[in-house]
Design an enzyme around this catalytic site. Structure first.
Site, mmCIF file in Angstrom:
data_model
loop_
_atom_site.group_PDB
_atom_site.id
_atom_site.type_symbol
_atom_site.label_atom_id
_atom_site.label_comp_id
_atom_site.label_asym_id
_atom_site.label_seq_id
_atom_site.Cartn_x
_atom_site.Cartn_y
_atom_site.Cartn_z
ATOM 1 C CE LYS A 31 -1.598 1.459 4.385
ATOM 2 N NZ LYS A 31 -1.537 3.116 4.303
ATOM 3 C CG ASN A 32 2.649 2.693 3.440
ATOM 4 O OD1 ASN A 32 1.194 3.147 3.600
ATOM 5 N ND2 ASN A 32 3.132 2.480 4.656
ATOM 6 C CB CYS A 126 -5.149 6.166 10.508
ATOM 7 S SG CYS A 126 -5.808 4.904 8.719
ATOM 8 N NE ARG A 131 -0.270 10.246 9.969
ATOM 9 C CZ ARG A 131 -1.316 9.379 9.062
ATOM 10 N NH1 ARG A 131 -2.079 9.314 9.205
ATOM 11 N NH2 ARG A 131 0.225 8.896 8.376
ATOM 12 C CG ASP A 314 2.386 1.324 9.724
ATOM 13 O OD1 ASP A 314 2.342 1.907 10.543
ATOM 14 O OD2 ASP A 314 2.847 1.383 8.301
ATOM 15 N NE ARG A 406 -7.979 5.480 4.918
ATOM 16 C CZ ARG A 406 -8.331 6.507 5.544
ATOM 17 N NH1 ARG A 406 -8.402 5.821 7.136
ATOM 18 N NH2 ARG A 406 -7.970 7.836 5.435
HETATM 19 N N1 EPU Z 1 7.033 13.910 11.356
HETATM 20 C C1 EPU Z 1 6.959 15.076 11.603
HETATM 21 N N2 EPU Z 1 7.211 15.561 10.662
HETATM 22 C C2 EPU Z 1 6.786 15.454 9.444
HETATM 23 C C3 EPU Z 1 6.774 14.233 8.974
HETATM 24 C C4 EPU Z 1 6.496 13.179 10.201
HETATM 25 O O1 EPU Z 1 7.381 16.044 12.514
HETATM 26 O O2 EPU Z 1 7.063 16.779 8.848
HETATM 27 C C5 EPU Z 1 7.049 12.659 12.217
HETATM 28 C C6 EPU Z 1 6.014 11.897 12.865
HETATM 29 O O3 EPU Z 1 4.810 12.158 13.831
HETATM 30 C C7 EPU Z 1 5.815 10.584 13.552
HETATM 31 C C8 EPU Z 1 7.573 10.298 12.438
HETATM 32 O O4 EPU Z 1 7.732 11.590 12.125
HETATM 33 O O5 EPU Z 1 6.214 10.721 14.660
HETATM 34 C C9 EPU Z 1 7.460 9.544 11.389
HETATM 35 O O6 EPU Z 1 6.495 9.893 10.151
HETATM 36 P P1 EPU Z 1 6.324 9.924 8.910
HETATM 37 O O7 EPU Z 1 6.424 10.905 8.124
HETATM 38 O O8 EPU Z 1 7.155 8.840 8.757
HETATM 39 O O9 EPU Z 1 5.306 8.703 8.495
HETATM 40 P P2 EPU Z 1 4.074 8.928 6.898
HETATM 41 O O10 EPU Z 1 4.780 9.121 6.192
HETATM 42 O O11 EPU Z 1 3.276 9.993 7.475
HETATM 43 C C10 EPU Z 1 4.418 6.451 6.748
HETATM 44 C C11 EPU Z 1 2.570 5.432 5.960
HETATM 45 C C12 EPU Z 1 2.990 5.204 7.811
HETATM 46 C C13 EPU Z 1 3.208 4.620 9.027
HETATM 47 C C14 EPU Z 1 4.760 5.624 8.890
HETATM 48 C C15 EPU Z 1 6.017 4.979 9.565
HETATM 49 C C16 EPU Z 1 2.527 5.507 4.189
HETATM 50 C C17 EPU Z 1 1.447 6.829 3.568
HETATM 51 N N3 EPU Z 1 2.119 5.924 5.373
HETATM 52 O O12 EPU Z 1 3.417 7.124 7.096
HETATM 53 O O13 EPU Z 1 1.281 4.299 7.628
HETATM 54 O O14 EPU Z 1 3.007 4.167 9.836
HETATM 55 O O15 EPU Z 1 5.179 5.781 7.622
HETATM 56 O O16 EPU Z 1 6.152 4.190 8.908
HETATM 57 O O17 EPU Z 1 3.368 5.563 3.579
HETATM 58 C C18 EPU Z 1 0.285 2.326 8.261
HETATM 59 O O18 EPU Z 1 0.192 2.413 6.771
HETATM 60 O O19 EPU Z 1 -1.215 2.095 8.551
HETATM 61 C C19 EPU Z 1 0.146 4.030 8.241
HETATM 62 C C20 EPU Z 1 -0.415 4.552 8.760
#
Ligand code: EPU
Length: 427
Positions: A31-32, A126, A131, A314, A406
């Protein structure tokens, strides 16, 4: 229906627990990775074909967004998507669609690179805590974009993206991918330091490289991108979903089952395999499969979620369901998302003994759970409840299945094929 997809918004899952899972299951595409690679195809000046896509709601939403913006998109039944970006004529994403998913933020960098301007509705996704997207913004600004947030949109403008060295303050999957997308056609060299190393980051880099980008170091914490003047469409197969694979591994252990999980990359699941082995579960791997076998209650353990290759956040929720029947006390520390324990209240309705103290869950294992009506509050919470239902005595009724759909392709059908007594009912 949700967004023209195949899923009913009010679907419930009904599980009669206590049946060991047995047999073989095939993992779908990640998915990601899919949610990054589909927008990335818009950077090219000719069509791409993306294969091994999971048939999940996030993919259907992206298909609809791309179509609404003028791209020609066809999704076939075998999970392959044809994307012809030549008709793309909008730099604004439709608000209601973009808000339905987190990864709509990848369109920001793609549209910025294509048109020099982009307006994307603030991402949804979610509810697992705050975020922030400050690292995405910091990265795009370093590349020469001006970013404004107003009226529920993130708006980005540039007169030309230029390579830069960007140090990420936190390891972020989304920011790493967004910067790679924007930098692929920027003028000069970009270096992302403290980059995320997840398999979907590598898969996105591989796709961009196959289109003609020059990205080196994906999968390490320093990624170097030398901008190129144009990208050409290509054919690409999405990597297997390591979180879906891990969910089936945990479900096999939870039901004292014996399951071969096929079409995966075992190295992507080392942290999960290591934990399950510590818990007394039999885990063995071949080139593209993992077998999980268990015949007893798991031993308790300690888990700290971390960026890849650490234990994935996850899978924290599914794992907490399994640990609720461990033979002793387990401790989980959730280091990535601050509210990723919403499923715990639901599992407690089923008899689990769990205390939450800030980011720590203290789980006193009970002998068994008993089925109850429960509500999925987010995607992986839903997966945790499915696992709890599979191992519980009696009937578990899970509402809000839309969250599970999803991210998991045909979860009910795949589990049914493994011998689970699970039924989808549309209300
Ligand atoms: N963070 C910041 N600033 C940013 C971005 C992130 O402080 O600008 C922090 C977040 O608050 C968090 C950490 O950095 O504490 C990691 O966040 P990340 O940006 O890696 O998460 P994401 O890209 O929004 C993706 C996956 C998530 C998964 C996370 C961590 C996608 C679409 N989503 O989210 O997947 O939990 O990486 O591995 O790729 C899921 O599949 O259930 C899901 C939530």
């Amino acid at each position: 229906m949700i967004c023209g997809g195949k899923f009913e918004i009010m679907d419930k899952l009904l599980i009669h627990g206590g049946k060991p899972l047995e047999g073989e299951v095939c993992v779908s595409g990640c998915k990601n990775s899919a949610v990054a690679v589909i927008p990335a195809a818009l950077l090219a000046d000719s069509p791409s074909v993306i294969e091994n896509l999971p048939y999940i709601d996030d993919v259907l939403v992206l298909r609809d967004i791309l179509k609404a913006m003028g791209a020609k998109v066809e999704l076939s039944d075998n999970g392959s998507m044809y994307i012809d970006p030549s008709g793309l004529n909008a730099f604004t994403t439709p608000m209601e669609m973009a808000r339905r998913m987190r990864a709509s933020y990848y369109l920001l960098s793609v549209l910025l690179a294509r048109f020099g301007k982009a307006e994307v509705a603030f991402p949804g996704g979610c509810d697992i805590g705050v975020r922030p997207i400050d690292q995405h913004i910091k990265g795009l600004e370093a590349l020469g974009a001006k970013i404004i947030i107003e009226h529920g949109f993130i708006k980005a403008y540039t007169s030309g993206l230029k390579g830069a060295e960007i140090y990420l303050d936190v390891v972020s999957v989304g920011a790493t991918i967004n910067i790679m997308l924007a930098a692929s056609m920027a003028d000069g060299v970009t270096e992302i330091v403290n980059a995320a190393k997840e398999p979907h980051v590598v898969d996105t880099a591989n796709f961009l490289n196959a289109m003609g980008a020059n990205i080196k170091g994906a999968g390490t914490d320093v990624i170097k991108i030398r901008g190129v003047s144009s990208l050409k469409g290509c054919q690409h197969s999405i990597v297997p979903d390591q979180i879906e694979a891990g969910t089936f591994m945990i479900a096999a252990a939870a039901t004292k089952g014996n399951v071969i999980i096929k079409n995966l990359i075992p190295v992507h699941l080392e942290s999960v395999s290591a934990k399950l082995i510590e818990m007394g579960v039999e885990v063995s791997a071949g080139d593209d499969f993992i077998r999980v076998k268990s015949s007893a209650r798991p031993k308790p353990t300690t888990i700290k979620t971390l960026p890849y290759p650490g234990f994935p956040t996850d899978l924290q929720q599914p794992m907490s369901a399994l640990l609720s029947i461990a033979d002793g006390t387990s401790i989980i520390t959730e280091n990535i998302w601050e509210s990723r324990y919403k499923h715990i209240e639901e599992i407690k309705r089923m008899g689990a003994k769990i205390k939450i103290e800030d980011r720590v869950a203290i789980i006193d294992g009970v002998e068994k759970l008993s089925g109850a009506p429960v509500i999925a509050t987010d995607l992986r919470a839903g997966a945790a409840l499915v696992i709890a239902g599979l191992m519980a005595e009696g009937v578990t009724e899970i509402s809000n299945v839309k969250y599970i759909d999803r991210g998991y392709e045909n979860i009910d059908k795949k589990l049914m094929a493994l011998g689970a007594d699970i039924r989808r009912i549309s209300v």
